[in-house]
Design an enzyme around this catalytic site. Structure first.
Site, short mmCIF file in Angstrom:
data_model
loop_
_atom_site.label_atom_id
_atom_site.label_comp_id
_atom_site.label_asym_id
_atom_site.label_seq_id
_atom_site.Cartn_x
_atom_site.Cartn_y
_atom_site.Cartn_z
N SER A 8 78.35 60.09 38.06
CA SER A 8 77.26 59.26 37.55
C SER A 8 77.36 57.85 38.13
O SER A 8 78.33 57.12 37.87
CB SER A 8 77.30 59.20 36.03
OG SER A 8 76.35 58.26 35.60
N HIS A 33 74.44 61.80 40.18
CA HIS A 33 73.74 61.74 38.90
C HIS A 33 73.20 60.32 38.72
O HIS A 33 73.95 59.34 38.76
CB HIS A 33 74.69 62.11 37.76
CG HIS A 33 74.03 62.21 36.43
ND1 HIS A 33 73.30 63.32 36.04
CD2 HIS A 33 73.98 61.34 35.38
CE1 HIS A 33 72.83 63.12 34.81
NE2 HIS A 33 73.23 61.92 34.39
N ASP A 35 71.14 57.80 36.36
CA ASP A 35 70.72 57.57 34.98
C ASP A 35 69.67 56.46 34.92
O ASP A 35 69.99 55.30 35.17
CB ASP A 35 71.93 57.13 34.14
CG ASP A 35 72.87 58.29 33.85
OD1 ASP A 35 72.39 59.33 33.36
OD2 ASP A 35 74.08 58.14 34.10
N MET A 37 67.29 54.36 32.46
CA MET A 37 67.14 54.01 31.03
C MET A 37 66.11 52.89 30.90
O MET A 37 66.12 51.95 31.70
CB MET A 37 68.47 53.50 30.48
CG MET A 37 69.63 54.44 30.68
SD MET A 37 71.14 53.71 30.02
CE MET A 37 72.33 54.97 30.46
N HIS A 66 68.31 61.70 35.73
CA HIS A 66 68.30 61.86 34.27
C HIS A 66 67.44 60.75 33.69
O HIS A 66 67.85 59.59 33.66
CB HIS A 66 69.75 61.79 33.78
CG HIS A 66 69.92 61.90 32.31
ND1 HIS A 66 71.11 61.62 31.68
CD2 HIS A 66 69.06 62.29 31.33
CE1 HIS A 66 70.98 61.81 30.37
NE2 HIS A 66 69.73 62.21 30.13
N MET A 68 66.12 58.82 30.88
CA MET A 68 66.27 58.48 29.45
C MET A 68 65.19 57.47 29.13
O MET A 68 65.45 56.28 28.89
CB MET A 68 67.67 57.92 29.20
CG MET A 68 68.73 59.01 29.17
SD MET A 68 70.38 58.34 29.42
CE MET A 68 70.41 58.28 31.19
N MET A 137 73.79 66.81 26.11
CA MET A 137 74.39 65.48 26.00
C MET A 137 75.62 65.58 25.10
O MET A 137 75.54 66.01 23.95
CB MET A 137 73.40 64.48 25.40
CG MET A 137 72.23 64.11 26.29
SD MET A 137 72.67 63.57 27.96
CE MET A 137 73.70 62.15 27.62
N ASP A 175 76.86 66.19 29.97
CA ASP A 175 76.80 64.78 30.37
C ASP A 175 77.35 63.89 29.26
O ASP A 175 76.78 63.80 28.17
CB ASP A 175 75.34 64.42 30.67
CG ASP A 175 75.18 63.01 31.21
OD1 ASP A 175 76.20 62.36 31.50
OD2 ASP A 175 74.02 62.58 31.37
C1 DX5 Z 1 74.86 58.43 29.24
C2 DX5 Z 1 74.51 58.85 30.64
C3 DX5 Z 1 75.63 59.47 31.35
C4 DX5 Z 1 76.77 58.52 31.63
C5 DX5 Z 1 78.03 59.30 31.68
O1 DX5 Z 1 73.74 57.96 28.61
O2 DX5 Z 1 73.46 59.80 30.63
O3 DX5 Z 1 75.24 60.11 32.54
O4 DX5 Z 1 76.59 57.81 32.83
O5 DX5 Z 1 79.09 58.41 31.74
P1 DX5 Z 1 80.55 58.80 31.24
O6 DX5 Z 1 81.02 59.95 32.10
O7 DX5 Z 1 81.31 57.54 31.47
O8 DX5 Z 1 80.46 59.19 29.80
ZN ZN Z 2 73.13 61.02 32.47
#
Ligand code: DX5
Ligand code: ZN
Length: 215
Positions: A8, A33, A35, A37, A66, A68, A137, A175
């Site tokens: 990630s 990956h 993320d 947000m 991903h 969010m 998750m 994840d």
């Molecule tokens: C959390 C994200 C994850 C995050 C995982 O909201 O969707 O992808 O980056 O990070 P670690 O492996 O540090 O929990």
């Molecule tokens: Zn993620």
């Protein structure tokens, strides 16, 4: 099938992104990956499409995006245009999930659905055959570096039963809080894509950590 590792980028060094991307390119990792947000669906803002585009310029492996975000439908086109190969939306953010999944597939991407820790897996039953990837998750989304939620193992087992009943095998991603201590048990419970952020990028040798998670 051998499992995939998706480091990630949220945990990478944003001031040296190219260096971390090249590390992942040269490693045993399978995907990046990404993320995204929005500060509305989750209580944090990460980065958006300009950064994703910059990552895609250097990445030699597929981008697993991903989302969010609230209203993911609005951004599917932009996501695909910026290099996504997998687009995962949240069950909790989609009013018309069946339509959203098909919109993702029309872009030529794999369609993923993520479920929060409080969301039961059986809520995916009626769209199950439309799904290419289910992301369980194992933390509450919004932040890297949180502790793994143990109930994830049970959800993976429940998901296996649904796969058998439905005779459909989507990719199963986990994840949040994945590390070299828990990855083996996750694989035994049926996960086949492991996202790892802080366990990779905060380790003294990220390339070696990726290799350990891959073995
Ligand atoms: C959390 C994200 C994850 C995050 C995982 O909201 O969707 O992808 O980056 O990070 P670690 O492996 O540090 O929990
Ligand atoms: Zn993620």
């Amino acid at each position: 099938m051998t499992h995939k590792i998706a480091p990630s980028i949220l945990a990478a060094d944003f001031a040296n992104l190219q260096k971390d991307i090249e590390m992942v390119n040269a490693s045993e990792a399978d995907w990046f990956h990404i993320d995204i947000m929005d500060g509305a669906f989750v209580p944090n803002i990460s980065f958006g499409f300009p950064v994703m585009k910059a990552i895609n310029k250097h990445a030699t492996k597929p981008l697993d995006v991903h989302l969010m975000i609230s209203n993911p439908d609005q951004y599917i086109q932009q996501c695909a245009d910026n290099g996504a190969e997998v687009i995962t939306v949240h069950y909790e953010a989609c009013t018309h999930l069946h339509r959203t999944l098909n919109a993702i597939k029309e872009m030529g991407c794999l369609a993923g659905v993520a479920i929060n820790p409080h969301t039961p897996v059986h809520l995916l039953n009626d769209v199950f055959k439309e799904i290419d990837l289910i992301c369980i998750m194992s933390v509450n989304p919004g932040f890297g570096g949180q502790s793994f939620i143990e109930n994830t193992y049970m959800k993976l087992q429940q998901l296996n039963s649904i796969c058998q009943i439905k005779n459909h095998q989507p990719l199963i991603e986990v994840d949040g809080g994945v590390n070299t201590e828990n990855y083996q048990k996750l694989l035994e419970c049926g996960a086949n894509v492991l996202v790892a952020g802080s366990s990779v990028f905060s380790s003294s040798n990220p390339t070696e950590t990726i290799l350990s998670l891959k073995q």
